[in-house]
Scaffold this motif. Structure first.
Motif, PDB file in Angstrom:
ATOM      1  N   ILE A   8      39.850  51.225  49.254  1.00  0.00           N
ATOM      2  CA  ILE A   8      40.576  50.176  49.984  1.00  0.00           C
ATOM      3  C   ILE A   8      42.070  50.248  49.676  1.00  0.00           C
ATOM      4  O   ILE A   8      42.492  50.908  48.731  1.00  0.00           O
ATOM      5  N   ARG A   9      42.860  49.524  50.481  1.00  0.00           N
ATOM      6  CA  ARG A   9      44.285  49.379  50.222  1.00  0.00           C
ATOM      7  C   ARG A   9      44.612  47.912  49.985  1.00  0.00           C
ATOM      8  O   ARG A   9      44.096  47.021  50.675  1.00  0.00           O
ATOM      9  N   LEU A  10      45.471  47.680  49.009  1.00  0.00           N
ATOM     10  CA  LEU A  10      45.921  46.337  48.662  1.00  0.00           C
ATOM     11  C   LEU A  10      47.437  46.296  48.712  1.00  0.00           C
ATOM     12  O   LEU A  10      48.098  47.309  48.496  1.00  0.00           O
ATOM     13  N   MET A  62      48.818  49.418  46.627  1.00  0.00           N
ATOM     14  CA  MET A  62      48.047  50.512  46.018  1.00  0.00           C
ATOM     15  C   MET A  62      46.782  50.795  46.806  1.00  0.00           C
ATOM     16  O   MET A  62      46.332  49.980  47.626  1.00  0.00           O
ATOM     17  N   GLN A  63      46.230  51.954  46.541  1.00  0.00           N
ATOM     18  CA  GLN A  63      44.903  52.326  47.022  1.00  0.00           C
ATOM     19  C   GLN A  63      43.969  52.283  45.816  1.00  0.00           C
ATOM     20  O   GLN A  63      44.333  52.731  44.725  1.00  0.00           O
ATOM     21  N   LEU A 122      46.006  40.466  45.332  1.00  0.00           N
ATOM     22  CA  LEU A 122      44.998  41.310  44.690  1.00  0.00           C
ATOM     23  C   LEU A 122      45.616  42.563  44.086  1.00  0.00           C
ATOM     24  O   LEU A 122      45.124  43.079  43.075  1.00  0.00           O
ATOM     25  N   ALA A 123      46.702  43.046  44.688  1.00  0.00           N
ATOM     26  CA  ALA A 123      47.388  44.197  44.086  1.00  0.00           C
ATOM     27  C   ALA A 123      47.962  43.796  42.731  1.00  0.00           C
ATOM     28  O   ALA A 123      47.855  44.544  41.747  1.00  0.00           O
ATOM     29  N   ILE A 178      39.742  51.511  40.206  1.00  0.00           N
ATOM     30  CA  ILE A 178      40.450  52.738  39.850  1.00  0.00           C
ATOM     31  C   ILE A 178      41.555  52.959  40.866  1.00  0.00           C
ATOM     32  O   ILE A 178      41.305  53.127  42.061  1.00  0.00           O
ATOM     33  N   ILE A 179      42.780  52.958  40.390  1.00  0.00           N
ATOM     34  CA  ILE A 179      43.950  53.089  41.256  1.00  0.00           C
ATOM     35  C   ILE A 179      44.184  54.572  41.565  1.00  0.00           C
ATOM     36  O   ILE A 179      44.348  55.386  40.664  1.00  0.00           O
TER      37      ILE A 179
END
Length: 457
Positions: free
Chosen positions: A175-177, A165-166, A190-191, A203-204
């Motif tokens: 960020i990206r996870l 996800m971002q 972390l995602a 916030i996704i």
């Protein structure tokens, strides 16, 4: 410069909602009696960068941020808090990519669950998580609450399908996870931590979800029962027989009558409780498993049961299951439970729910993802009847106590939000609760994301 002025300066004007009448429609989700306040503003961003700009403005002013999808939640998790900005992500509704080779989709959070499923089906693929609200709820909201659904008894819940996800963080970074590869164990998950965090950690703004090949055709097994406890015994029997149905749903007569009165579907079920099972294994194995399920229903005391030969009728019953909650809502305020117990304790839990309803003189109807023990008692009260409401709230609390006594959990898929905070404290060890709080402080150092929800800081 005020917060609203900074928002107007940072974003296109049409993204900001300050009209009181429009704001009122964004103040709360579907959770009956969960408190809410009037937000300072509602923002409907169209890009991740616009979400980031809102978070940075709120950080500068120390203002709370409440994230909202379609507002179909049932725990108060999307309810506005005092002085907050509501970020409504329903306008971020693009399906960015469907990769049929790697079997994943990249979507914005405002994509409606059923819209994603339809787009995947066009390419011979399937996104399994299917909450009853799938025709209306969004992927972002599903991820935020780790939503389950009708087929999760076999195929798992939202967490099992989120690859990456971002996210806009509590420090205003974008960020990206996670990953897009089939495997990956680099660093902490972390995602996965974001899934089910109910907007308290970030916030996704984009989600990558795993897909499967299209589901095989299903056989439907229906059973009618005189009592909810008998139906519960059938659920336990299915589990004891080693069956893994693709769905096993419970719906009582009150719900069916309410759906029929609303949608005029022609339902004429002569039973107090209906169990709806589905088997999607192909060929002879599927035939044999459907017959096994039928035997489980019969041995548990079904007054009538059959493997359906009428697909249209079977689909109508499952459609009624999805419509049960909004249909009951038309009859009066509905306080919805979401407890989950081990499958072997489903009969006992259903019996206790009946007893609690009698004890508090509260009408309780029942729907359930019965195959995995996720029960949704619906506590119904007349309009503007304060004593009835107080009795229902006492019954609600006692149902939670009963689920925990039987080794269950206070929420299987709706989330903690505001309604289950006391239950969460009962369920979690104090040391574990403090671990949650430490994670919250680390990822949201100013405490602006959905404050006062899930657990008190």
């Amino acid at each position: 410069m005020t917060l609203v002025e900074q928002l107007l300066e940072s974003l296109p004007t049409d993204r900001i909602v300050v009209d009181p009448d429009v704001i009122a429609s964004y103040q709360h989700d579907e959770a009956e009696w969960a408190p809410f306040a009037v937000p300072v503003a509602v923002v409907r961003p169209r890009t991740a960068e616009e979400v980031q700009a809102v978070v940075r403005a709120c950080l500068a002013h120390g203002a709370p941020v409440v994230t909202r999808g379609a507002g179909t939640g049932l725990s108060g998790g999307a309810n506005a808090t005092e002085g907050c900005v509501v970020i409504a992500l329903d306008g971020m509704d693009a399906i960015k990519e469907i990769d049929s080779l790697e079997r994943y989709a990249v979507v914005e959070p405002g994509v409606v669950n059923d819209h994603l499923r339809a787009a995947c089906a066009d390419q011979g693929l399937w996104y399994p998580p299917d909450p009853a609200s799938a025709p209306w709820s969004t992927i972002g909201g599903n991820v935020a609450t780790n939503a389950g659904g009708l087929c999760c008894v076999k195929y798992g819940v939202t967490r099992d399908y989120v690859m990456g996800m971002q996210v806009v963080t509590g420090t205003g970074d974008l960020i990206r996870l996670g990953r897009k590869t089939a495997k990956g164990v680099a660093g902490y998950d972390l995602a996965g931590l974001m899934v089910g965090s109910e907007g308290t950690l970030g916030i996704i703004t984009e989600v990558t979800v795993k897909l499967r090949p299209l589901q095989d055709p299903q056989r439907t097994v229906a059973g009618y029962f005189d009592s909810i406890v008998d139906a519960g015994r059938a659920v336990a029997a299915v589990a004891a027989a080693g069956l893994t149905p693709s769905a096993l749903e419970l719906i009582d007569k009150q719900c069916l009558i309410a759906v029929d009165a609303w949608k005029n579907m022609g339902l004429s079920v002569e039973a107090n409780v209906v169990l709806l099972g589905r088997i999607d294994d192909p060929g002879l194995i599927g035939d044999q498993e459907a017959e096994k399920m039928l035997s489980c229903f019969e041995e548990a005391g079904a007054t009538w049961s059959a493997v359906s030969t009428d697909q249209e009728e079977a689909d109508a019953l499952f459609a009624a299951r999805r419509l049960a909650y909004p249909a009951m809502e038309r009859l009066g305020p509905v306080l919805t439970e979401d407890v989950c117990v081990p499958k072997k304790h489903v009969p006992e839990m259903l019996s206790r729910i009946q007893q609690i309803g009698l004890k508090y003189d509260t009408t309780i109807s029942n729907i359930a993802h019965a195959g995995d023990g996720n029960l949704h008692p619906l506590l119904i009260t007349p309009h503007d009847d304060l004593p009835a409401r107080e009795r229902a709230q006492s019954a609600f609390a006692e149902i939670i106590d009963a689920a925990l006594e039987l080794g269950g959990t206070v929420t299987g898929e709706h989330g903690v939000g505001l309604l289950k905070m006391d239950g969460l404290v009962q369920e979690l060890d104090p040391v574990v609760l403090e671990m949650h709080r430490s994670i919250k402080r680390a990822l949201d150092p100013q405490g602006i994301f959905n404050p006062g929800k899930v657990f008190a800081m």
